[in-house]
Design a protein around this motif. Structure first.
Motif: not given
Lengths: 279, 167
Positions: A243, A250, A261-263, A267, B66-67, B69, B73
């Motif tokens: 990523y 993308y 997503y990276l998050e 997580k 945080g992109e 997304i 949010r």
């Protein structure tokens, strides 16, 4: 990878359509004149006043020259003026439905996530083209994959799987696959709890695009389901590294369906680390 | 040569193209979507870094901490549903300067048929406020460095509820 995409999209923006051979029209005809005006418009930066005015000239000379209506609509779509986009593109659809319903359906799907109307357009295209496969304007998707995804998003997973199947089995016999087709079906199966089938599709997805972070992420989730937590952590590490190297699904214009997503990856890593420490 | 051919074709071409009225259009700036400053609407403190070159967001690769997304949010969690039977799209276009600051907000409101529609002001005012409050933008870049850009967010409303944020 993302740099390459930016360059491609800028180039596409400068000359957004294939060059047209205006000599196919009768010499001196309004259609030929409109075609030359349209070509001039494509030589100017997309969305610029000169470009749009050339398309206006083409339409003025020949109001049924659908390509000029279509091309004129594109910058409005990309810049978020969906009212004007629809007004212009609907004229192209009215003039040449077989050609422009596909574009409208694709754009409704991609830019507006309007799955109801996208599905209606794409099913009509499939019917008009008598099932002959066709692709999105950027060649990224067989339209049947978009039909499948639209059905899925509208809650009809049975039809989603039917349409995934139609496209994927055709493409398998042609030895040609979209980069994300197996991934989308894998995610669909994962959400349905059909983990074994999803795992098979993820492996196929990784054969087509080995570095795809999204596929490694879902492979990790599937490994967690089968209790292979250490292997899952390895896959999550691949997902994160890839990523960050730009191998994600993308798109410069929109946030794509099923995007990881990276998050999401972080997580999952955090949660799995905690699980592994407990054990 | 091209001009004389054009005139000739206008005079002598056959009726191959069906006649249809075409409404004239007027472009405010030099590109589709240009947002010219309006002192009656805009914060005078907001300035673009280069008024002569403002590309679109997709040409320069903007971002958000945080992109995107994180944008979605934030919007979904901040917006409070309004109890009205109104559905459609509210698009807010704005300019972002090379420092990631935003301004020149312009609103387009459409129903689900993509026709102009006027939403309850309690919906639009919230969304404008939410958009203005997004403060973690990362400006795009061109060969000259950090760049201004035009950006948009489209809010999908269903019966007064915010159900999605595009693009």
């Amino acid at each position: 990878m993302r740099t390459i995409l930016y360059i491609l999209f800028v180039l596409i923006g400068v000359q957004s359509a294939a060059q047209r051979n205006c000599n196919v029209y009768p010499s001196g005809s309004k259609e030929q004149t409109a075609c030359w005006q349209y070509s001039n418009g494509c030589d100017e930066p997309q969305g610029s006043k000169p470009s749009q005015q050339y398309f206006d000239s083409a339409i003025s000379v020949c109001p049924t020259f659908a390509l000029a209506w279509y091309e004129k609509s594109v910058p409005y779509l990309k810049r978020g003026d969906f009212k004007t986009w629809r007004e212009l593109l609907d004229k192209a659809v009215e003039l040449e439905p077989k050609q422009y319903l596909a574009d409208r359906g694709w754009c409704l799907f991609k830019f507006l996530k309007d799955y109801n109307n996208a599905l209606a357009d794409l099913l009509l295209v499939d019917s008009l083209r008598q099932g002959v496969p066709s692709h999105t304007g950027d060649d990224e998707y067989d339209l049947r994959i978009l039909i499948a995804l639209s059905y899925r998003e509208l809650g009809d997973t049975d039809n989603a799987l039917i349409w995934f199947g139609k496209s994927i089995s055709d493409q398998r016999s042609a030895a040609k696959h979209g980069n994300y087709d197996y991934l989308h079906r894998a995610i669909t199966l994962y959400r349905m709890g059909r983990f074994n089938e999803a795992a098979l599709d993820i492996e196929e997805a990784l054969k087509v695009y080995p570095q795809l972070a999204d596929a490694h992420y879902y492979k990790a989730l599937l490994l967690i389901k089968t209790g292979s937590k250490e292997l899952a952590m390895t896959e999550l590490s691949f997902a994160k590294a890839n990523y960050e190297a730009g191998f994600d699904h993308y798109d410069p214009y929109t946030e794509l369906i099923d995007r990881v997503y990276l998050e999401d990856i972080d997580k999952a890593i955090s949660s799995l680390s905690f699980e592994l420490q407990k054990n | 040569m091209k001009l004389s051919l054009f005139i000739f074709s206008m005079l002598f071409s056959g009726a191959l193209c069906a006649q249809r009225q075409v409404a004239p259009e007027y472009y405010n700036g030099t590109h589709v979507g240009d947002i010219l400053p309006d002192p009656t609407l805009d914060d005078s403190a907001f300035k673009l870094c280069d008024e002569n070159y403002v590309p679109q967001y997709y040409m320069v690769g903007i971002g958000y901490q945080g992109e995107m997304i994180a944008v979605k949010r934030k919007c979904l969690s901040t917006y409070k549903p309004v109890d009205v039977n109104e559905s459609g799209l509210i698009t807010i276009r704005f300019a972002m300067n090379c420092q990631g600051k935003t301004g020149r907000f312009r609103v387009q409101e459409l129903n689900k048929e993509y026709k102009v529609y006027k939403f309850d002001v309690r919906i639009t005012s919230q969304l404008v406020s939410i958009t203005k409050g997004l403060d973690k933008w990362k400006p795009g870049s061109s060969s000259a460095g950090a760049s201004d850009s035009y950006v948009y967010l489209t809010f999908k409303i269903e019966n007064g509820k915010l159900i999605d944020v595009l693009p």
